[in-house]
Design a protein around this motif. Structure first.
Motif, PDB file in Angstrom:
ATOM      1  N   LEU A 105       0.854  -1.187   0.000  1.00  8.90           N
ATOM      2  CA  LEU A 105       0.000   0.000   0.000  1.00  8.90           C
ATOM      3  C   LEU A 105       0.892   1.239   0.000  1.00  8.90           C
ATOM      4  O   LEU A 105       1.674   1.434   0.930  1.00  8.90           O
ATOM      5  N   PRO A 106       0.805   2.084  -1.031  1.00  8.09           N
ATOM      6  CA  PRO A 106       1.667   3.266  -1.058  1.00  8.09           C
ATOM      7  C   PRO A 106       1.307   4.224   0.079  1.00  8.09           C
ATOM      8  O   PRO A 106       0.122   4.401   0.381  1.00  8.09           O
TER       9      PRO A 106
ATOM     10  N   GLY B  41       8.055  -1.001  -8.345  1.00  8.59           N
ATOM     11  CA  GLY B  41       8.240  -1.917  -7.213  1.00  8.59           C
ATOM     12  C   GLY B  41       6.946  -2.563  -6.751  1.00  8.59           C
ATOM     13  O   GLY B  41       6.939  -3.708  -6.326  1.00  8.59           O
ATOM     14  N   SER B  42       5.841  -1.835  -6.853  1.00  5.32           N
ATOM     15  CA  SER B  42       4.620  -2.437  -6.323  1.00  5.32           C
ATOM     16  C   SER B  42       3.465  -2.443  -7.326  1.00  5.32           C
ATOM     17  O   SER B  42       3.209  -3.468  -7.960  1.00  5.32           O
TER      18      SER B  42
ATOM     19  N   ARG C 228      10.050   7.189  11.801  1.00  5.82           N
ATOM     20  CA  ARG C 228      10.614   7.804  10.604  1.00  5.82           C
ATOM     21  C   ARG C 228      11.068   9.242  10.868  1.00  5.82           C
ATOM     22  O   ARG C 228      11.640   9.880   9.997  1.00  5.82           O
TER      23      ARG C 228
ATOM     24  N   GLY D 278       8.537  -3.717  -2.883  1.00  3.38           N
ATOM     25  CA  GLY D 278       9.986  -3.519  -2.943  1.00  3.38           C
ATOM     26  C   GLY D 278      10.633  -4.224  -1.760  1.00  3.38           C
ATOM     27  O   GLY D 278       9.967  -4.567  -0.780  1.00  3.38           O
ATOM     28  N   LYS D 279      11.963  -4.422  -1.851  1.00  2.70           N
ATOM     29  CA  LYS D 279      12.639  -5.290  -0.875  1.00  2.70           C
ATOM     30  C   LYS D 279      12.532  -4.803   0.567  1.00  2.70           C
ATOM     31  O   LYS D 279      12.568  -5.607   1.492  1.00  2.70           O
TER      32      LYS D 279
ATOM     33  N   ASN E 207      10.073  -3.865   2.130  1.00  2.00           N
ATOM     34  CA  ASN E 207       8.799  -4.254   2.760  1.00  2.00           C
ATOM     35  C   ASN E 207       8.728  -5.741   3.093  1.00  2.00           C
ATOM     36  O   ASN E 207       7.739  -6.211   3.639  1.00  2.00           O
TER      37      ASN E 207
ATOM     38  N   THR F  71      10.916  -6.691  -5.449  1.00  2.00           N
ATOM     39  CA  THR F  71      11.967  -6.165  -6.339  1.00  2.00           C
ATOM     40  C   THR F  71      13.107  -5.591  -5.516  1.00  2.00           C
ATOM     41  O   THR F  71      12.941  -5.262  -4.346  1.00  2.00           O
TER      42      THR F  71
ATOM     43  N   TYR G  92      15.868  -2.280  -5.908  1.00  4.04           N
ATOM     44  CA  TYR G  92      15.495  -0.879  -6.154  1.00  4.04           C
ATOM     45  C   TYR G  92      15.751  -0.422  -7.595  1.00  4.04           C
ATOM     46  O   TYR G  92      16.740  -0.818  -8.207  1.00  4.04           O
TER      47      TYR G  92
ATOM     48  N   PHE H 167      16.159   7.257  -6.259  1.00  2.00           N
ATOM     49  CA  PHE H 167      14.849   7.922  -6.245  1.00  2.00           C
ATOM     50  C   PHE H 167      14.556   8.271  -4.799  1.00  2.00           C
ATOM     51  O   PHE H 167      14.793   7.454  -3.894  1.00  2.00           O
TER      52      PHE H 167
ATOM     53  N   LYS I  55      11.530  10.282  -2.331  1.00  2.00           N
ATOM     54  CA  LYS I  55      10.363  11.148  -2.165  1.00  2.00           C
ATOM     55  C   LYS I  55      10.741  12.336  -1.299  1.00  2.00           C
ATOM     56  O   LYS I  55      10.393  13.469  -1.597  1.00  2.00           O
TER      57      LYS I  55
END
Ligand SMILES: Nc1ncnc2c1ncn2[C@@H]1O[C@H](COP(=O)(O)OP(=O)(O)OP(=O)(O)O)[C@@H](O)[C@H]1O
Length: 784
Positions: free
Chosen positions: A18-19, A32-33, A148, A300-301, A303, A331, A333, A341, A343
């Motif tokens: 889930l993004p 990746g997702s 985070r 992606g890896k 997660n 996946t 990256y 990349f 954000k």
């Protein structure tokens, strides 16, 4: 109407990570997702499986709270706004979910709390009674910091990491484990403050987990990186995981004394897959509590452990029978032009940027899937995108499709007036039989790859069917047959058109917009494209796929050429971070308008290339890095130059019978003992030159800073083979026999090291079979 599992059919539930809601996804997130899962779900639908694809935005947690503070609004409004942004991006990318929901729904609260209560009843949770329950508290921000929002040094690999996970080595952390933690908001040092929390007792669930992983990982075809990551996690010893947080924006913890806390976002996010299904159908339990449903998950890896350890433990710990993940496709990256990349740093191309270019969605999807990081990290580069668009899509696929359809559409006397001819005797036509056998073999490979979620290989195999089609047309000399042997020409044309239908079908998961156009040009509906077993069987005899007398639609060009100017304009437009782009807003706007105008004018002015076959003689090799024969070498011997203090004389093995003698001016920068046995990148096609009496037969590549006070060797990775060629994606091609000094002078200024210490040419990384070539510490250096 919502689909439900059906007895006797393959019932497949697909999810993609889930993004997180508070930002626009970048191309790395997309491949990746969501895009990977979409390809698999589309493939499954074509195969006739009973398949649903569930995804949505992950909305809870501090990141949303903080974004709301920044934008002076409420978390709910942030989620509404960004959920919409995500939805629009994915719609544009033709991602077809059965449900794209959100985790802030009432169903999420109900299901999450009910799972929690079951864990409690099963005694799979504990309160922390000692100091492990401490969380970092920032005095100046007066709040407990979400994971985070703490950064520090990873205790495992020593690199900068966030409080919940080190992205470099993927080690999952509790924030208190970070060395020298700092508050990301105000940069002050937070301290541990005790607060009681609830922990998921992973050690208690370990046996069931190990049993599940052993039974499923190999049999379910988990990607090898996910098996490695999971086994390492179990081997390192499972510890309790804190599942509550001192926050407001989340699912409330339904337990006395914990009412002011919410569930940790990584406890509730995977439950989102279930609640989103509950938003899709009230009979969601039929999907989620069944032994007859195969759960495929894409991510992606970073997660992986949340999906192979923590979420399975959450479900196993309830004592109920949940649908457990069968197949995991994780996946590595995707990186952007030699950088990462990001954000937060705004580096790369984002979902909304992609829509704002001249590159159509089918090309974006094709490119991202062709470089899907399945086995190792891969790199987005504009030059590579251009090469794939121009060579693979335009010259191979577009050329084949257009050649077949436009010939068929020509009026009688030159073609077939759009009508499929009868073609008796195809099964005895030698060239056609050979083609059919080769196509059958490739189709089997395609199906095998897709079933195992080896999507990149599935795409490669599909494209080789198009190459076969081109060779078949060429070898058949159909233009000659048309005049001299019409029955044979009929066979070739009808078979080739059948092949076009096969391509439209097997490429639909990758490029649905392409398939839609081709279906219409074939005079078919999208619903005529199917890959159920009977169709795959029929594909073995391509000449039967369209009946004689069928009238095709209007042929039209599908792919266009991307020019060097466009590549330059895009590279310039997307260079640096989003913040840097925005800071020179006025200038950027002008440049942007101009770049777009340039690109648009080019596209408009360009005579629409009719997928014409390009005459090799007309193609001039551009002056770029492909002209340099750079190879992986190993210094087998090194000594000081007898006549010059600043020079070494090396013997370098570059995969030839004897090592080459190379003279390099590195004495001041690299001690002799560090040169010995060193792996290096060597240019092997410079004209040999005498340097102080010694003939140098190659050049070792090294990076230096502006002042030339620091010099570091460009090093190939561990797995690279001595003697193999180092290439840059997008610039593949034969090297010159001898690299001309004037060409080298053009190429060299574009050789640099990136912020990630990768050697790049115009953003395209130096690549080998073992990965990319790097320097030890010198970012933004010049390579020569
Ligand atoms: N560069 C990348 N290449 C491939 N997959 C990626 C990349 N970056 C992130 N992903 C994957 O994208 C998916 C969605 O990511 P998500 O929205 O959670 O954000 P993120 O990029 O991981 O960053 P953050 O956790 O900071 O929000 C995840 O499965 C993640 O593993």
């Amino acid at each position: 109407m919502a689909k439900l599992p059906c007895a006797g059919r393959r019932n497949i539930l697909v999810t993609s990570a889930l993004p997180y809601v508070n930002n626009v996804p970048h191309l790395g997130n997309i491949i990746g997702s969501v895009l990977s899962a979409d390809v698999f779900a589309r493939y499954g639908r074509l195969r006739g499986y009973n398949i649903i694809y569930m995804c949505g935005t992950d909305e809870y947690g501090t990141a949303t709270e903080t974004k709301a503070l920044e934008e002076k609004t409420s978390p709910k409004e942030i989620c509404d706004k960004y959920h919409d942004v995500h939805k629009k991006v994915y719609d544009w990318f033709d991602i077809r979910f059965d449900k794209f929901g959100r985790t802030s729904s009432p169903e999420q609260t109900v299901i999450c709390q009910s799972i929690f209560k079951k864990l409690l009843a099963q005694d799979r949770l504990y309160e922390d009674k000692i100091n492990q329950a401490c969380r970092l508290y920032c005095e100046s921000c007066q709040r407990f910091l979400a994971d985070r929002f703490v950064i520090g040094t990873c205790p495992k690999c020593g690199m900068t990491a966030r409080g919940d996970q080190c992205e470099k080595c993927t080690h999952v952390l509790n924030p208190g484990e970070l060395v020298e933690p700092k508050c990301k908001i105000c940069n002050s040092s937070p301290h541990l403050r005790e607060t009681t929390h609830l922990f998921l007792d992973l050690p208690k669930i370990k046996n069931e987990l190990v049993d599940y992983v052993e039974k499923t990982s190999i049999a379910g075809g988990w990607s090898s990186n996910s098996i490695t990551i999971t086994n390492a996690w179990i081997r390192d010893g499972l510890k309790g995981r804190c599942i509550t947080r001192d926050l407001k924006w989340g699912v409330p913890v339904p337990l006395p004394r914990f009412e002011d806390k919410v569930f940790y976002v990584w406890f509730d996010a995977p439950i989102g897959y279930i609640s989103i299904t509950a938003n899709y159908t009230p009979e969601w339990e039929k999907w989620w509590k069944s032994e007859d449903v195969e759960l495929f998950q894409f991510m992606g890896k970073d997660n992986v452990t949340f999906h192979t350890v923590i979420f399975p433990c959450t479900l196993l710990g309830t004592g109920e029978r949940w649908t457990m993940m069968k197949t995991l496709s994780a996946t590595e990256y995707l990186n952007y032009e030699g950088a990462k990349f990001s954000k937060s740093a705004g580096i790369g191309v984002f979902g909304n940027d992609a829509q704002d270019t001249n590159v159509p969605v089918e090309v974006w999807r094709y490119y991202l899937l062709s470089i899907r990081p399945e086995a190792a990290d891969t790199f987005f580069s504009w030059a590579d995108l251009q090469a794939k668009q121009n060579n693979e899509l335009l010259k191979n696929l577009g050329n084949f499709v257009h050649r077949c359809l436009s010939f068929l559409a020509k009026p009688e006397g030159q073609g077939y007036s759009s009508k499929i001819p009868d073609a008796p005797g195809a099964e005895e036509h030698a060239l056609t039989v050979k083609l059919a056998e080769e196509v059958s073999e490739l189709l089997q490979q395609y199906v095998d790859s897709m079933e195992k979620t080896k999507l990149k290989n599935g795409l490669k195999v599909a494209m080789s069917i198009s190459s076969l089609g081109n060779s078949y047309l060429q070898e058949s000399e159909f233009w000659r047959l048309y005049k001299e042997d019409r029955p044979s020409c009929n066979i070739v044309v009808r078979t080739a058109i059948g092949l076009v239908k096969i391509l439209a079908t097997i490429l639909e998961p990758f490029m649905p917009s392409f398939s839609k156009k081709v279906a219409s040009q074939l005079g078919l509906d999208l619903s005529d494209l199917s890959l159920i077993d009977a169709d795959v069987e029929a594909f073995r005899t391509p000449w039967v796929l369209l009946r004689d007398g069928h009238v095709i639609g209007q042929p039209d060009t599908i792919f266009f050429e991307m020019s060097d100017e466009e590549v330059q304009a895009y590279r310039k437009r997307f260079a640096g971070s989003q913040a840097e782009r925005a800071s020179s807003e006025e200038a950027a706007k002008k440049a942007d308008v101009k770049a777009k105008a340039d690109i648009k004018t080019k596209a408009d002015a360009k005579p629409k290339k009719k997928n014409a076959t390009v005459n090799a003689a007309d193609v001039k090799t551009p002056v770029d890095i492909r002209l340099a024969d750079i190879r992986v070498g190993r210094i087998v011997k090194v000594a000081k130059h007898p006549n010059a203090d600043s020079l070494y004389v090396e013997e370098i093995d570059v995969g030839e019978d004897t090592p080459r003698t190379v003279v390099s001016g590195l004495v001041k920068f690299i001690p002799l003992e560090e040169m010995e046995n060193r792996r290096v990148c060597v240019i092997c096609n410079l004209k040999p030159a005498k340097m102080r009496g010694v003939l140098s037969q190659a050049m070792v590549l090294a990076a230096s800073n502006k002042e030339e006070t620091k010099v570091e060797l460009v090093e190939p990775p561990e797995g690279a083979v001595i003697g193999e060629r180092v290439t840059c994606p997008g610039y593949e091609g034969d090297a010159d026999a001898v690299l001309k000094p004037k060409d080298w002078a053009v190429v060299q200024p574009d050789l640099q090291t990136s912020s990630e210490l990768i050697a790049v040419y115009k953003g395209a990384p130096f690549s080998t079979t073992g990965g990319v070539c790097k320097v030890a510490s010198l970012a933004s250096g010049s390579i020569k």
